[in-house]
Design an enzyme around this catalytic site. Structure first.
Site, PDB file in Angstrom:
ATOM      1  N   ASN A   7       0.861  -1.191   0.000  1.00 46.32           N
ATOM      2  CA  ASN A   7       0.000   0.000   0.000  1.00 46.32           C
ATOM      3  C   ASN A   7       0.902   1.248   0.000  1.00 46.32           C
ATOM      4  O   ASN A   7       1.691   1.454   0.937  1.00 46.32           O
ATOM      5  CB  ASN A   7      -0.894  -0.041   1.248  1.00 46.32           C
ATOM      6  CG  ASN A   7      -1.792   1.169   1.369  1.00 46.32           C
ATOM      7  OD1 ASN A   7      -1.360   2.281   1.110  1.00 46.32           O
ATOM      8  ND2 ASN A   7      -3.019   0.970   1.789  1.00 46.32           N
ATOM      9  N   HIS A  10       1.201   6.226   1.833  1.00 44.99           N
ATOM     10  CA  HIS A  10       1.963   7.176   2.647  1.00 44.99           C
ATOM     11  C   HIS A  10       3.166   7.769   1.915  1.00 44.99           C
ATOM     12  O   HIS A  10       3.807   8.689   2.414  1.00 44.99           O
ATOM     13  CB  HIS A  10       2.323   6.547   3.992  1.00 44.99           C
ATOM     14  CG  HIS A  10       1.063   6.305   4.780  1.00 44.99           C
ATOM     15  ND1 HIS A  10       0.205   7.341   5.109  1.00 44.99           N
ATOM     16  CD2 HIS A  10       0.471   5.170   5.213  1.00 44.99           C
ATOM     17  CE1 HIS A  10      -0.848   6.848   5.741  1.00 44.99           C
ATOM     18  NE2 HIS A  10      -0.713   5.537   5.811  1.00 44.99           N
ATOM     19  N   HIS A  43      -5.554   3.679  -1.425  1.00 48.45           N
ATOM     20  CA  HIS A  43      -6.854   4.052  -0.853  1.00 48.45           C
ATOM     21  C   HIS A  43      -7.178   5.478  -1.275  1.00 48.45           C
ATOM     22  O   HIS A  43      -6.510   6.422  -0.855  1.00 48.45           O
ATOM     23  CB  HIS A  43      -6.757   3.942   0.678  1.00 48.45           C
ATOM     24  CG  HIS A  43      -8.051   4.195   1.394  1.00 48.45           C
ATOM     25  ND1 HIS A  43      -8.180   4.042   2.749  1.00 48.45           N
ATOM     26  CD2 HIS A  43      -9.268   4.587   0.956  1.00 48.45           C
ATOM     27  CE1 HIS A  43      -9.424   4.328   3.110  1.00 48.45           C
ATOM     28  NE2 HIS A  43     -10.103   4.668   2.040  1.00 48.45           N
ATOM     29  N   ARG A  45      -9.289   8.211  -0.568  1.00 50.31           N
ATOM     30  CA  ARG A  45     -10.236   8.631   0.476  1.00 50.31           C
ATOM     31  C   ARG A  45     -11.097   9.779  -0.014  1.00 50.31           C
ATOM     32  O   ARG A  45     -10.674  10.545  -0.888  1.00 50.31           O
ATOM     33  CB  ARG A  45      -9.472   9.060   1.735  1.00 50.31           C
ATOM     34  CG  ARG A  45      -8.726   7.925   2.421  1.00 50.31           C
ATOM     35  CD  ARG A  45      -8.124   8.397   3.729  1.00 50.31           C
ATOM     36  NE  ARG A  45      -9.121   8.466   4.765  1.00 50.31           N
ATOM     37  CZ  ARG A  45      -9.249   7.587   5.759  1.00 50.31           C
ATOM     38  NH1 ARG A  45      -8.424   6.579   5.861  1.00 50.31           N
ATOM     39  NH2 ARG A  45     -10.191   7.723   6.655  1.00 50.31           N
ATOM     40  N   ARG A  49      -6.756  12.851   1.268  1.00 52.53           N
ATOM     41  CA  ARG A  49      -5.650  13.307   2.124  1.00 52.53           C
ATOM     42  C   ARG A  49      -4.303  12.753   1.670  1.00 52.53           C
ATOM     43  O   ARG A  49      -3.271  13.319   1.977  1.00 52.53           O
ATOM     44  CB  ARG A  49      -5.903  12.931   3.584  1.00 52.53           C
ATOM     45  CG  ARG A  49      -5.848  11.467   3.877  1.00 52.53           C
ATOM     46  CD  ARG A  49      -5.979  11.168   5.345  1.00 52.53           C
ATOM     47  NE  ARG A  49      -7.317  11.421   5.842  1.00 52.53           N
ATOM     48  CZ  ARG A  49      -7.777  10.903   6.986  1.00 52.53           C
ATOM     49  NH1 ARG A  49      -6.999  10.147   7.719  1.00 52.53           N
ATOM     50  NH2 ARG A  49      -9.004  11.140   7.378  1.00 52.53           N
ATOM     51  N   GLU A  70      -8.686   0.606  -2.807  1.00 49.36           N
ATOM     52  CA  GLU A  70      -9.485   0.639  -1.573  1.00 49.36           C
ATOM     53  C   GLU A  70     -10.365   1.874  -1.625  1.00 49.36           C
ATOM     54  O   GLU A  70      -9.879   2.975  -1.915  1.00 49.36           O
ATOM     55  CB  GLU A  70      -8.582   0.755  -0.352  1.00 49.36           C
ATOM     56  CG  GLU A  70      -7.776  -0.464  -0.060  1.00 49.36           C
ATOM     57  CD  GLU A  70      -6.885  -0.245   1.150  1.00 49.36           C
ATOM     58  OE1 GLU A  70      -6.903   0.850   1.749  1.00 49.36           O
ATOM     59  OE2 GLU A  70      -6.151  -1.165   1.486  1.00 49.36           O
ATOM     60  N   THR A 101      -7.920   3.711   8.787  1.00 52.19           N
ATOM     61  CA  THR A 101      -9.145   2.911   8.807  1.00 52.19           C
ATOM     62  C   THR A 101      -9.237   2.146  10.121  1.00 52.19           C
ATOM     63  O   THR A 101      -8.469   1.218  10.353  1.00 52.19           O
ATOM     64  CB  THR A 101      -9.154   1.941   7.608  1.00 52.19           C
ATOM     65  OG1 THR A 101      -8.663   2.619   6.469  1.00 52.19           O
ATOM     66  CG2 THR A 101     -10.539   1.418   7.336  1.00 52.19           C
ATOM     67  N   GLU A 151     -10.959  -9.347   3.401  1.00 51.36           N
ATOM     68  CA  GLU A 151      -9.681  -8.970   4.011  1.00 51.36           C
ATOM     69  C   GLU A 151      -9.967  -8.694   5.484  1.00 51.36           C
ATOM     70  O   GLU A 151     -10.774  -7.810   5.812  1.00 51.36           O
ATOM     71  CB  GLU A 151      -9.115  -7.722   3.337  1.00 51.36           C
ATOM     72  CG  GLU A 151      -7.800  -7.279   3.983  1.00 51.36           C
ATOM     73  CD  GLU A 151      -7.170  -6.079   3.304  1.00 51.36           C
ATOM     74  OE1 GLU A 151      -7.541  -5.753   2.163  1.00 51.36           O
ATOM     75  OE2 GLU A 151      -6.294  -5.451   3.941  1.00 51.36           O
ATOM     76  N   HIS A 190      -3.567  -4.335   7.928  1.00 55.34           N
ATOM     77  CA  HIS A 190      -3.656  -3.199   8.841  1.00 55.34           C
ATOM     78  C   HIS A 190      -2.731  -3.375  10.044  1.00 55.34           C
ATOM     79  O   HIS A 190      -2.881  -4.311  10.818  1.00 55.34           O
ATOM     80  CB  HIS A 190      -5.069  -2.911   9.354  1.00 55.34           C
ATOM     81  CG  HIS A 190      -5.181  -1.487   9.808  1.00 55.34           C
ATOM     82  ND1 HIS A 190      -5.525  -0.466   8.954  1.00 55.34           N
ATOM     83  CD2 HIS A 190      -4.911  -0.916  10.978  1.00 55.34           C
ATOM     84  CE1 HIS A 190      -5.491   0.673   9.603  1.00 55.34           C
ATOM     85  NE2 HIS A 190      -5.103   0.439  10.829  1.00 55.34           N
TER      86      HIS A 190
HETATM   87  N1  PXP Z   1      -5.759  -2.972   4.122  1.00 54.59           N
HETATM   88  C1  PXP Z   1      -6.742  -2.031   4.190  1.00 54.59           C
HETATM   89  C2  PXP Z   1      -8.115  -2.418   3.725  1.00 54.59           C
HETATM   90  C3  PXP Z   1      -6.466  -0.740   4.655  1.00 54.59           C
HETATM   91  O1  PXP Z   1      -7.469   0.179   4.716  1.00 54.59           O
HETATM   92  C4  PXP Z   1      -5.150  -0.415   5.032  1.00 54.59           C
HETATM   93  C5  PXP Z   1      -4.841   0.991   5.479  1.00 54.59           C
HETATM   94  O2  PXP Z   1      -5.091   1.875   4.440  1.00 54.59           O
HETATM   95  C6  PXP Z   1      -4.166  -1.405   4.920  1.00 54.59           C
HETATM   96  C7  PXP Z   1      -4.510  -2.677   4.495  1.00 54.59           C
HETATM   97  C8  PXP Z   1      -2.733  -1.131   5.252  1.00 54.59           C
HETATM   98  O3  PXP Z   1      -2.593  -0.824   6.596  1.00 54.59           O
HETATM   99  P1  PXP Z   1      -1.170  -0.314   7.129  1.00 54.59           P
HETATM  100  O4  PXP Z   1      -0.885   0.959   6.426  1.00 54.59           O
HETATM  101  O5  PXP Z   1      -1.398  -0.184   8.590  1.00 54.59           O
HETATM  102  O6  PXP Z   1      -0.189  -1.392   6.767  1.00 54.59           O
END
Ligand code: PXP
Length: 246
Positions: A7, A10, A43, A45, A49, A70, A101, A151, A190
């Protein structure tokens, strides 16, 4: 095997902190793919952001693996998914005030919106995944609502310790077995890091991980290539611990 999706949200967070064009999440995604990631998760949003609409379009054009979008179950996002055509749509809950999330989707409360998105995904051959807590009723409903995958939110597992963490692991294991038995693919994500991913990767039914914050954090210090490869190595150590269910 476990598919490892990175992901890259960030990377966009860092870019947006100064309103610059760098660091570019699409370049980061390409580096993840070169390091062996199986897919890229982003994601979009409601408040934009981190990832922006243009990032999603550019990711769609540039990726050589899989784009997992996402998004919240809203009409706006449904239209974007229809237009962009990601490989996977993962429906997540969204609250404006949250840092990230915070919980799984309540499939009962969002049922009508989900059914609409499910129809779009069917028409566009987009795989549909629901981000839910490891709760039996949610897993059963996911299957009824036409998900190909669930998931499981591992945030609770990651934030707890000791016997509470062990209990949450058991919930995840049971939910994974149930989902698999209903014909759903099982993913998790997550709060996972190269340290806490081992027990999750060892869940026998798990076929996919979505990991962001920790691996992007590592990449800032050691580079994306090493961060992804170190994470992959940790996932493999977890896989080696897998025991078939009795
Ligand atoms: N999976 C989903 C569905 C999420 O919403 C997120 C956070 O955006 C992640 C995985 C990844 O989480 P993390 O950034 O804490 O690894």
């Amino acid at each position: 095997m476990i598919r490892l999706n990175i992901n890259i949200d960030h990377v966009a967070t860092l870019r947006n902190a100064r309103g610059t064009l760098y660091p570019d999440p699409v370049t980061a995604a390409a580096l993840c793919e070169l390091a062996g990631a199986d897919g890229i998760t982003a994601h979009l949003r409601e408040d934009r952001r981190h990832i922006k609409d243009d990032d999603i379009s550019r990711l769609r054009a540039a990726l050589t693996t899989v784009l997992n979008l996402e998004m919240a179950a809203t009409d706006e996002m449904c239209g974007i998914a229809d237009r962009v055509g990601p490989d996977v749509v993962t429906l997540v809950p969204e609250r404006r005030a949250e840092l990230t999330t915070e919980g799984g989707l309540d499939l009962m409360a969002t049922r009508v919106a989900i059914e609409k998105i499910s129809r779009v995904c069917q028409r566009r051959s987009i795989k549909l995944s629901f981000f839910i807590g490891p709760d039996e009723p949610q897993v059963r409903l996911a299957s009824e609502l036409g998900a190909a995958q669930v998931e499981f939110h591992t945030g609770e597992y990651c934030h707890k310790s000791g016997s509470e963490r062990a209990a949450e692991l058991v919930r995840l294991q049971r939910a994974a077995a149930l989902a698999h038995g209903l014909g759903l693919e099982v993913a998790a994500g997550h709060g996972l890091t190269r340290f806490n991913v081992l027990e999750i990767a060892a869940i026998p039914e798990l076929v996919e991980l979505n990991i962001g914050h920790s691996v992007i954090g590592d990449a800032v210090l050691v580079g994306m290539d090493r961060a992804v490869r170190d994470l992959r190595a940790a996932v493999h150590r977890g896989l080696a611990e897998r025991r078939p269910r009795a």
